[in-house]
Design a protein around this motif. Structure first.
Motif, PDB file in Angstrom:
ATOM      1  N   ILE A 113      42.544  35.330  48.251  1.00 61.15           N
ATOM      2  CA  ILE A 113      43.283  35.155  47.000  1.00 61.15           C
ATOM      3  C   ILE A 113      43.606  33.678  46.771  1.00 61.15           C
ATOM      4  N   THR A 114      44.082  32.988  47.804  1.00 65.37           N
ATOM      5  CA  THR A 114      44.452  31.570  47.636  1.00 65.37           C
ATOM      6  C   THR A 114      43.234  30.710  47.331  1.00 65.37           C
ATOM      7  N   ARG A 115      42.066  31.070  47.874  1.00 66.57           N
ATOM      8  CA  ARG A 115      40.858  30.273  47.594  1.00 66.57           C
ATOM      9  C   ARG A 115      40.430  30.411  46.136  1.00 66.57           C
ATOM     10  N   ASN A 116      40.656  31.592  45.557  1.00 67.31           N
ATOM     11  CA  ASN A 116      40.229  31.820  44.168  1.00 67.31           C
ATOM     12  C   ASN A 116      41.325  31.543  43.145  1.00 67.31           C
ATOM     13  N   PRO A 121      44.134  36.804  33.251  1.00 64.37           N
ATOM     14  CA  PRO A 121      45.075  37.940  33.401  1.00 64.37           C
ATOM     15  C   PRO A 121      44.579  39.008  34.374  1.00 64.37           C
ATOM     16  N   GLU A 122      43.254  39.263  34.336  1.00 66.37           N
ATOM     17  CA  GLU A 122      42.727  40.279  35.260  1.00 66.37           C
ATOM     18  C   GLU A 122      42.881  39.837  36.711  1.00 66.37           C
ATOM     19  N   PHE A 123      42.629  38.571  36.991  1.00 69.63           N
ATOM     20  CA  PHE A 123      42.806  38.051  38.343  1.00 69.63           C
ATOM     21  C   PHE A 123      44.269  38.135  38.770  1.00 69.63           C
ATOM     22  N   GLN A 124      45.164  37.801  37.831  1.00 72.74           N
ATOM     23  CA  GLN A 124      46.587  37.874  38.154  1.00 72.74           C
ATOM     24  C   GLN A 124      47.015  39.296  38.508  1.00 72.74           C
ATOM     25  N   ALA A 125      46.488  40.261  37.733  1.00 74.55           N
ATOM     26  CA  ALA A 125      46.828  41.668  38.029  1.00 74.55           C
ATOM     27  C   ALA A 125      46.280  42.074  39.394  1.00 74.55           C
ATOM     28  N   ASP A 126      44.996  41.666  39.668  1.00 73.09           N
ATOM     29  CA  ASP A 126      44.410  41.987  40.978  1.00 73.09           C
ATOM     30  C   ASP A 126      45.191  41.316  42.102  1.00 73.09           C
ATOM     31  N   GLU A 171      39.785  55.920  46.488  1.00 73.88           N
ATOM     32  CA  GLU A 171      40.123  54.891  45.489  1.00 73.88           C
ATOM     33  C   GLU A 171      41.071  53.861  46.079  1.00 73.88           C
ATOM     34  N   GLN A 172      42.002  54.311  46.939  1.00 79.49           N
ATOM     35  CA  GLN A 172      42.914  53.360  47.578  1.00 79.49           C
ATOM     36  C   GLN A 172      42.161  52.451  48.544  1.00 79.49           C
ATOM     37  N   VAL A 173      41.155  52.995  49.226  1.00 80.63           N
ATOM     38  CA  VAL A 173      40.342  52.182  50.144  1.00 80.63           C
ATOM     39  C   VAL A 173      39.606  51.104  49.357  1.00 80.63           C
ATOM     40  N   ILE A 174      39.022  51.493  48.209  1.00 83.50           N
ATOM     41  CA  ILE A 174      38.314  50.517  47.374  1.00 83.50           C
ATOM     42  C   ILE A 174      39.280  49.447  46.867  1.00 83.50           C
ATOM     43  N   THR A 175      40.473  49.888  46.428  1.00 83.60           N
ATOM     44  CA  THR A 175      41.467  48.951  45.896  1.00 83.60           C
ATOM     45  C   THR A 175      41.897  47.931  46.946  1.00 83.60           C
ATOM     46  N   SER A 176      41.982  48.352  48.205  1.00 79.68           N
ATOM     47  CA  SER A 176      42.426  47.441  49.259  1.00 79.68           C
ATOM     48  C   SER A 176      41.453  46.300  49.489  1.00 79.68           C
TER      49      SER A 176
END
Length: 699
Positions: free
Chosen positions: A503-506, A514-519, A558-563
């Motif tokens: 996350i910090t690298r990107n 906004p999509e990145f912020q939500a992710d 879905e939770q595994v994918i989200t992680s």
């Protein structure tokens, strides 16, 4: 019909019964000593019955009748007393006659001579009835000793003989003790005596049939002799008190009956006090060991008793009153002290065991003396380590020079109850030592006692050493469990750090998206939840206390994918058919972590332009979850020898336990983890889990 004629008929019947039995035994011509002794005893029994009948008819003198009575009782007692020796003579012809057997026969002979000579020397009816009572008591005691010492087969063979002779001697005991009390035979008892003895004949015959060769495995143990000696002592005591009561009643006039009653009451009260006294029992055991046996100890019995005491079995108290289970007394230290103390009649003591650089007080039993620790270099410790000798403090006090100039610790030397110090040596190491208190009865510490204590000390030491080894093993297992748990936690923390690092690298490039912020917020929240779970796991152990529950499959995947948001390539989810009502059993976070690790390995092994798929299907009641990638793949050798081995990893910062943990957890749920891979083509992990009813499954 008068009583005299009835009595003659009864004794004549007894004479015929035993005469017939003696004839049958003689015709059998038993070549064994027990068979010959039985024949003699039965013949003398027949002769005695005939002599009584003849004396009642006026055909025999009183002296002849007394001689017949004496021979009859003596023959039965001698036959029973010799049985233990004869029974083993075929096995060991050189075996010496036990001293107790000789003493029994000698005592029976003395009583028989007094019985025969009572009339000739005008000793009076009191002596005649007294010797008859004592012969009956002696017969019962010897019979009880032989029967108690026999094994199951021996008791079966002796059962009817024991019943018959118990009845015969018991009848005599009641008759003669009653005559002793009233200075005259009860005519009713005397008339019934002939018929009673006749009834015993069939029982003796059955015993003879059961013992055609009289091969009985009988030996006299110290336990049996102790109880027999106690029974004889109690019998003699009660007989003496009865005579005293009779004398008081005879000479006391009006107050004689009151005095006799008080005497008997006081005698019974004193007997009760003596019976429950540990000191009295200790004195009796020492007396039996000294005067009835060549060796002081029954080593087999002592060894078994010590082993049972150390093992804490049966739940019954030992001889010194230590329970074998239940309560604080079940501690091995207390049982060890009791087991060693029992060998020398010691009521208690204390144990010192090595801890680090000193020997510390580990516990005691009835101990009120010193509890001071001793350094490794203490003279007493050095002496015990060097010699392994049992130290007698009374002997040391009288001759200190005999112990190589040994100096005892001041507190120990000043303890008035301190008596013996028994070293506990394990191979070349002095594990500790036991201090025993002074014995309840005088015990001479000779070579035999020292050898027994050294052997028993070695047994105690082995138990204490085993307990110490188990404690160390448990401690090592606890550290191993903690280290393993820590490794799993650190591994999960590494994965979380990797996500935060991505996350910090990107963030610089996509912070205004906004999509990145939500992710990013979703990923941070997921990391927070997982770190909280790890903290709970670190506090409570490697596994949660919660029981596994049904979990809906689709939300789980879905939770595994989200992680794994933010990782490249983006993982895909494929569902074969309608799986909305399908559920598996498990723990939500642990399943997410196990499947997430497999998915992360696939993502790390696949380039950004590659493809990673998380696929689920239902096959014959089994949930099949596949993690497929077209990355670098793995060799057969790596899969076989390294993939599932803990703490081995090909990654620079890898822990080598993620795949191992995933497989173990899936197996714990009743499932399986399979893998297939080809280098340069890709890898497929297949997870199989049993399907369960969705019911109240967690989302």
């Amino acid at each position: 019909m008068n009583l005299q004629l009835i009595a003659v008929a009864g004794f004549a019947l007894a004479a015929l019964a035993y005469l017939a039995l003696a004839a049958l035994l003689a015709l059998r011509r038993s070549g064994t000593a027990p068979g010959r002794l039985l024949t003699v005893a039965v013949a003398l029994q027949a002769g005695w019955a005939a002599a009584v009948a003849a004396a009642l008819a006026g055909l025999l003198t009183a002296f002849a009748l007394d001689c017949a009575e004496a021979l009859r009782s003596f023959s039965w007692i001698a036959f029973i007393a010799v049985l233990p020796r004869v029974a083993t003579s075929g096995i060991n012809p050189e075996r010496k006659v036990e001293r107790s057997t000789i003493m029994t026969i000698a005592l029976a002979a003395v009583l028989a001579l007094l019985t025969a000579g009572a009339g000739v020397f005008q000793l009076g009816p009191t002596v005649r009835f007294g010797t008859g009572t004592l012969l009956a008591v002696l017969g019962l005691v010897v019979l009880e000793q032989v029967y108690r010492s026999a094994d199951a087969a021996g008791r079966w063979a002796l059962k009817f003989l024991a019943i018959g002779l118990t009845a015969m001697f018991g009848f005599d005991l009641v008759m003669y003790s009653n005559a002793l009390l009233f200075a005259a035979l009860d005519p009713d008892w005397f008339v019934a005596r002939g018929y009673a003895n006749a009834l015993v004949a069939p029982l003796v015959a059955v015993a003879a049939v059961r013992n055609r060769k009289w091969k009985l495995d009988i030996s006299v143990s110290r336990h049996v002799v102790f109880h027999s000696a106690a029974l004889v002592a109690v019998g003699c005591y009660l007989l003496t008190m009865s005579l005293g009561g009779y004398w008081l009643r005879y000479v006391g006039g009006e107050w004689g009956q009151i005095a006799a009653t008080l005497l008997i009451f006081a005698a019974l009260l004193a007997l009760l006090v003596i019976v429950v006294s540990g000191r009295a029992r200790a004195h009796l055991r020492v007396l039996v060991a000294k005067h009835f046996f060549n060796y002081r100890y029954d080593y087999r019995e002592r060894w078994l008793a010590l082993t049972r005491s150390l093992a804490g079995s049966n739940g019954h108290p030992g001889r010194n009153g230590v329970p074998r289970n239940g309560g604080e007394s079940t501690d091995l230290v207390a049982r060890a002290i009791a087991g060693l103390g029992e060998l020398v009649e010691s009521p208690g003591g204390a144990i010192w065991l090595r801890e680090g650089a000193s020997y510390r007080y580990a516990g005691g039993r009835n101990h009120k003396g010193s509890q001071a620790s001793l350094a490794l270099g203490d003279p007493l410790v050095a002496y015990l380590q060097r010699t392994g000798w049992v130290l007698d403090l009374r002997e040391f006090a009288s001759d200190p020079g005999g112990y190589e100039g040994l100096e005892l610790p001041a507190e120990l030397a000043a303890d008035p109850q301190a008596w013996l110090i028994v070293p506990l040596a394990l191979e070349d190491e002095l594990l500790g030592f036991v201090l025993l208190q002074r014995s309840l009865a005088p015990v001479v510490i000779d070579w035999e006692v020292r050898d027994v204590l050294k052997a028993a000390g070695a047994q105690v030491c082995s138990y204490l050493g085993l307990r110490r080894a188990i404690e160390r093993l448990v401690e090592a297992q606890q550290f191993e469990t903690f280290n393993r748990m820590s490794a799993f936690v650190v591994h999960d923390l590494k994965n979380l750090v990797t996500q935060l690092g991505l996350i910090t690298r990107n963030a610089e490039r996509h912070k205004d998206n906004p999509e990145f912020q939500a992710d990013m917020l979703a990923t941070v929240e997921n990391v927070r939840e997982r770190m909280q779970a790890l903290l709970l796991q670190l506090r409570d152990g490697t596994r949660p206390f919660e029981k596994p529950v049904p979990i809906r499959l689709v939300p789980l995947l879905e939770q595994v994918i989200t992680s794994k948001h933010g990782m490249q390539p983006v993982p895909e989810l494929e569902l074969a058919g309608d799986l909305t009502e399908v559920a598996v059993i498990g723990h939500q976070q642990r399943l997410v972590r196990a499947l997430g690790h497999l998915l992360q390995n696939a993502l790390e092994a696949t380039p950004g332009e590659g493809r990673v798929v998380l696929r689920a299907a239902l096959e014959n009641g089994t949930v099949v979850i596949e993690v497929r990638d077209n990355g670098c793949g793995m060799s057969e050798d790596f899969i076989r020898n390294q993939l599932f081995r803990a703490f081995e990893s090909t990654k620079e910062q890898g822990m080598g336990i993620g795949t191992f943990e995933s497989r173990e957890y899936i197996r714990e749920l009743g499932g399986a983890l399979e893998v297939s891979s080809r280098e340069g083509i890709g890898t497929t992990f297949v997870v199989r889990l049993p399907q369960v009813g969705s019911g109240e499954a967690a989302e």
